[in-house]
Design a protein around this motif. Structure first.
Motif, short mmCIF file in Angstrom:
data_model
loop_
_atom_site.label_atom_id
_atom_site.label_comp_id
_atom_site.label_asym_id
_atom_site.label_seq_id
_atom_site.Cartn_x
_atom_site.Cartn_y
_atom_site.Cartn_z
N ASP A 191 0.80 -1.23 0.00
CA ASP A 191 0.00 0.00 0.00
C ASP A 191 0.83 1.27 0.00
O ASP A 191 0.32 2.35 -0.28
CB ASP A 191 -0.92 0.02 1.23
CG ASP A 191 -0.12 0.10 2.51
OD1 ASP A 191 0.67 -0.83 2.77
OD2 ASP A 191 -0.26 1.08 3.26
N HIS A 192 2.11 1.18 0.36
CA HIS A 192 2.97 2.36 0.33
C HIS A 192 4.39 1.96 -0.02
O HIS A 192 4.79 0.82 0.16
CB HIS A 192 2.94 3.10 1.68
CG HIS A 192 3.56 2.35 2.81
ND1 HIS A 192 2.83 1.67 3.75
CD2 HIS A 192 4.87 2.15 3.15
CE1 HIS A 192 3.64 1.10 4.62
NE2 HIS A 192 4.88 1.37 4.28
N VAL A 193 5.13 2.93 -0.55
CA VAL A 193 6.51 2.68 -0.94
C VAL A 193 7.40 2.79 0.28
O VAL A 193 7.41 3.82 0.98
CB VAL A 193 6.97 3.67 -2.04
CG1 VAL A 193 8.44 3.44 -2.39
CG2 VAL A 193 6.09 3.51 -3.28
N SER A 194 8.15 1.76 0.56
CA SER A 194 9.00 1.70 1.74
C SER A 194 10.17 2.69 1.65
O SER A 194 10.74 2.91 0.57
CB SER A 194 9.56 0.28 1.91
OG SER A 194 10.60 0.25 2.87
N LEU A 218 13.30 -10.38 -3.35
CA LEU A 218 14.00 -9.21 -2.82
C LEU A 218 15.34 -9.04 -3.51
O LEU A 218 16.12 -9.98 -3.61
CB LEU A 218 14.20 -9.35 -1.32
CG LEU A 218 14.72 -8.10 -0.61
CD1 LEU A 218 13.58 -7.11 -0.37
CD2 LEU A 218 15.36 -8.48 0.72
N ASP A 219 15.62 -7.82 -3.99
CA ASP A 219 16.80 -7.61 -4.83
C ASP A 219 17.57 -6.37 -4.39
O ASP A 219 17.89 -5.50 -5.20
CB ASP A 219 16.38 -7.49 -6.29
CG ASP A 219 17.57 -7.55 -7.23
OD1 ASP A 219 18.58 -8.18 -6.88
OD2 ASP A 219 17.50 -6.93 -8.32
N PHE A 220 17.84 -6.24 -3.10
CA PHE A 220 18.73 -5.19 -2.62
C PHE A 220 19.40 -5.66 -1.35
O PHE A 220 18.93 -6.59 -0.69
CB PHE A 220 17.99 -3.86 -2.41
CG PHE A 220 16.92 -3.88 -1.35
CD1 PHE A 220 17.21 -3.57 -0.02
CD2 PHE A 220 15.60 -4.16 -1.69
CE1 PHE A 220 16.22 -3.56 0.95
CE2 PHE A 220 14.62 -4.14 -0.73
CZ PHE A 220 14.91 -3.85 0.60
N ASP A 221 20.52 -5.04 -1.01
CA ASP A 221 21.29 -5.43 0.16
C ASP A 221 20.58 -5.04 1.44
O ASP A 221 20.19 -3.88 1.62
CB ASP A 221 22.67 -4.77 0.13
CG ASP A 221 23.56 -5.32 -0.98
OD1 ASP A 221 23.34 -6.48 -1.38
OD2 ASP A 221 24.45 -4.58 -1.44
N ILE A 364 3.84 -1.21 -6.49
CA ILE A 364 4.41 -0.87 -5.18
C ILE A 364 5.19 -2.06 -4.62
O ILE A 364 6.29 -1.89 -4.07
CB ILE A 364 3.30 -0.40 -4.21
CG1 ILE A 364 2.80 0.98 -4.65
CG2 ILE A 364 3.80 -0.36 -2.78
CD1 ILE A 364 1.60 1.47 -3.86
N VAL A 365 4.65 -3.26 -4.75
CA VAL A 365 5.36 -4.45 -4.28
C VAL A 365 6.69 -4.61 -5.03
O VAL A 365 7.74 -4.88 -4.43
CB VAL A 365 4.50 -5.72 -4.44
CG1 VAL A 365 5.33 -6.98 -4.28
CG2 VAL A 365 3.36 -5.71 -3.41
N ALA A 366 6.66 -4.41 -6.34
CA ALA A 366 7.89 -4.52 -7.13
C ALA A 366 8.93 -3.50 -6.67
O ALA A 366 10.12 -3.82 -6.56
CB ALA A 366 7.57 -4.33 -8.61
N LEU A 371 12.99 -4.09 -7.26
CA LEU A 371 12.99 -4.38 -8.69
C LEU A 371 12.81 -3.13 -9.53
O LEU A 371 12.94 -3.17 -10.76
CB LEU A 371 11.89 -5.39 -9.02
CG LEU A 371 11.94 -6.69 -8.22
CD1 LEU A 371 10.75 -7.59 -8.57
CD2 LEU A 371 13.25 -7.42 -8.47
N GLU A 372 12.47 -2.01 -8.89
CA GLU A 372 12.27 -0.74 -9.58
C GLU A 372 12.62 0.38 -8.62
O GLU A 372 12.43 0.25 -7.41
CB GLU A 372 10.80 -0.61 -10.04
CG GLU A 372 10.49 0.68 -10.76
CD GLU A 372 9.02 0.82 -11.15
OE1 GLU A 372 8.61 1.94 -11.49
OE2 GLU A 372 8.30 -0.20 -11.10
N ASP A 373 13.15 1.47 -9.16
CA ASP A 373 13.46 2.65 -8.36
C ASP A 373 12.48 3.77 -8.69
O ASP A 373 12.12 3.97 -9.86
CB ASP A 373 14.88 3.14 -8.63
CG ASP A 373 15.94 2.16 -8.16
OD1 ASP A 373 15.78 1.61 -7.05
OD2 ASP A 373 16.92 1.93 -8.90
N VAL A 374 12.03 4.49 -7.67
CA VAL A 374 11.19 5.66 -7.88
C VAL A 374 11.66 6.76 -6.95
O VAL A 374 12.28 6.51 -5.91
CB VAL A 374 9.69 5.37 -7.62
CG1 VAL A 374 9.14 4.38 -8.62
CG2 VAL A 374 9.47 4.89 -6.19
N ASP A 375 11.36 8.00 -7.32
CA ASP A 375 11.67 9.13 -6.46
C ASP A 375 10.52 9.36 -5.49
O ASP A 375 9.42 8.81 -5.66
CB ASP A 375 11.94 10.38 -7.30
CG ASP A 375 10.78 10.72 -8.23
OD1 ASP A 375 9.63 10.84 -7.74
OD2 ASP A 375 11.02 10.85 -9.44
#
Length: 397
Positions: A191-194, A218-221, A364-366, A371-375
């Motif tokens: 529901d929200h971007v972490s 999950l694809d980040f350290d 949002i889950v992605a 898996l995706e970057d957003v500002d």
């Protein structure tokens, strides 16, 4: 941390307004109110202000422009009860409508800054919890999202941060004499971007996520947390409690007498189990959720303070002036029928008549999986609207 004051109302202005924080108090008061939304119908239907005592009405601004020309503004709202608060996207169109309504002798005010300012309201309040650390609850009234900051000594940890407010967590920790050391998610939010990744890269906080999030891609350290894992924040020790069900990787975090439940248990219901798959998968997830609640949460001491990840209009805040959203476990046992249901009944309850899924939940889950970057601006737009992450237990109210 917030200046909640009726000074936001300006009765001598041509367009009297109410600030977002005063509006939050007004909605919580339970006093009858008409919220007149002058945006287009599709914007209204996607997301609008609601409340137990709110009559929500939608009349597009163009009709006020037409009525101004004919001098029949009062006819537009003759079936609406006063007082009226008008809203729009940014506050300009609704201010114009308020001016016309007041000229017609109608009690009306404008929501200053419109729905953008409403979505940007983020309040910080200290919890009354018997610990030797300070615990603060972040409240986003527009969506009911809750996050937490734990301050112990010179260190701070934030639980379930939002990307849109990442700077706030760092600044607030500094104001409280601490440095942000940990940013923790209780699950992969839909529901929200972490804000966990942003806080790890921009504030050098240690990102922490449930270990089972790896199986979801999950694809980040990040440091992963297993059931029973502990970590230190200053003098405080937080313990991980696996609570799969809302999602496969869901965890809760235990600190002294407090349990931060994420989306597993709310004040007015339990987490929905259908955000990872089809209806058949939801039934399996609901059984996991039942087991988590019965064996991991309800076995805790009655005085355990439940600190959830969300609240809805059905949730009542404390009446001690703090307006924080927590409850003792014994209270929830008494209030929520779902917690005393047999397993099959619970599964049926948790999978039937669910509300629409959160807006943009798949994207949002992605994003939250890395898996995706957003500002932050894009994140802000993606998460507008109700969170819809709960199975409400309204029969208890």
């Amino acid at each position: 941390m917030t200046d909640r004051s009726d000074d936001a109302d300006r009765p001598d202005d041509d367009h009297p307004s109410i600030a977002p924080d005063a509006m939050a108090d007004r909605l919580q008061s339970g006093d009858p109110l008409t919220v007149l939304d002058v945006r287009n119908r599709d914007e209204f239907e996607r997301w609008h202000l609601e409340g137990d005592a709110v009559e929500a009405a939608q009349i597009p601004h163009v009709r006020f422009i037409q009525a101004e020309a004919t001098g029949r503004v009062d006819d537009l709202v003759d079936d609406l009860s006063e007082p009226i608060v008008a809203v729009c996207g940014h506050g300009d169109a609704s201010a114009h409508a308020v001016g016309l309504l007041r000229e017609a002798g109608i009690e009306a005010r404008n929501l200053a800054g419109g729905m953008d300012a409403w979505a940007d309201l983020y309040e910080l309040r200290e919890l009354e919890v018997e610990t030797d650390v300070r615990i603060f609850q972040y409240d986003r009234p527009s969506s009911g999202c809750l996050a937490y900051s734990i301050i112990s000594g010179s260190e701070a940890a934030v639980i379930d941060p939002l990307l849109s407010f990442a700077d706030r967590y760092v600044a607030d920790a500094v104001d409280l004499g601490a440095e942000l050391a940990y940013a923790v998610d209780t699950h992969v939010h839909a529901d929200h971007v972490s804000g966990v990744r942003a806080l790890a890269s921009e504030a050098d906080a240690e990102a922490m996520v449930p270990s089972a999030a790896r199986a979801r891609g999950l694809d980040f350290d990040a440091t992963t947390l297993e059931d029973g894992d502990e970590f230190e924040v200053g003098e405080a020790t937080l313990s991980t409690v696996a609570t799969p069900g809302h999602t496969t990787e869901s965890i809760a975090l235990s600190l002294y007498t407090a349990l931060f439940t994420g989306d597993t248990l709310f004040l007015e219901g339990v987490g929905r189990p259908d955000l990872e798959g089809d209806s058949e998968g939801a039934a399996v997830a609901a059984r996991r959720l039942y087991e988590s609640l019965q064996e991991r949460v309800l076995e805790l001491p009655s005085e355990t303070v439940i600190a959830p990840g969300h609240y809805s209009d059905a949730a009542d805040p404390h009446e001690d002036g703090t307006r924080t959203y927590t409850a003792r476990l014994e209270t929830l046992r008494d209030q929520l029928p779902a917690l005393s249901m047999a397993e099959d009944e619970f599964v049926s309850h948790a999978t039937n008549d669910l509300p629409p899924r959160p807006s943009n939940h798949e994207r949002i889950v992605a994003i939250n999986l890395g898996l995706e970057d957003v500002d932050p601006e894009t994140a802000f737009e993606l998460e507008l609207g109700p969170n819809n992450c709960a199975v409400a237990d309204y029969s208890s109210r």
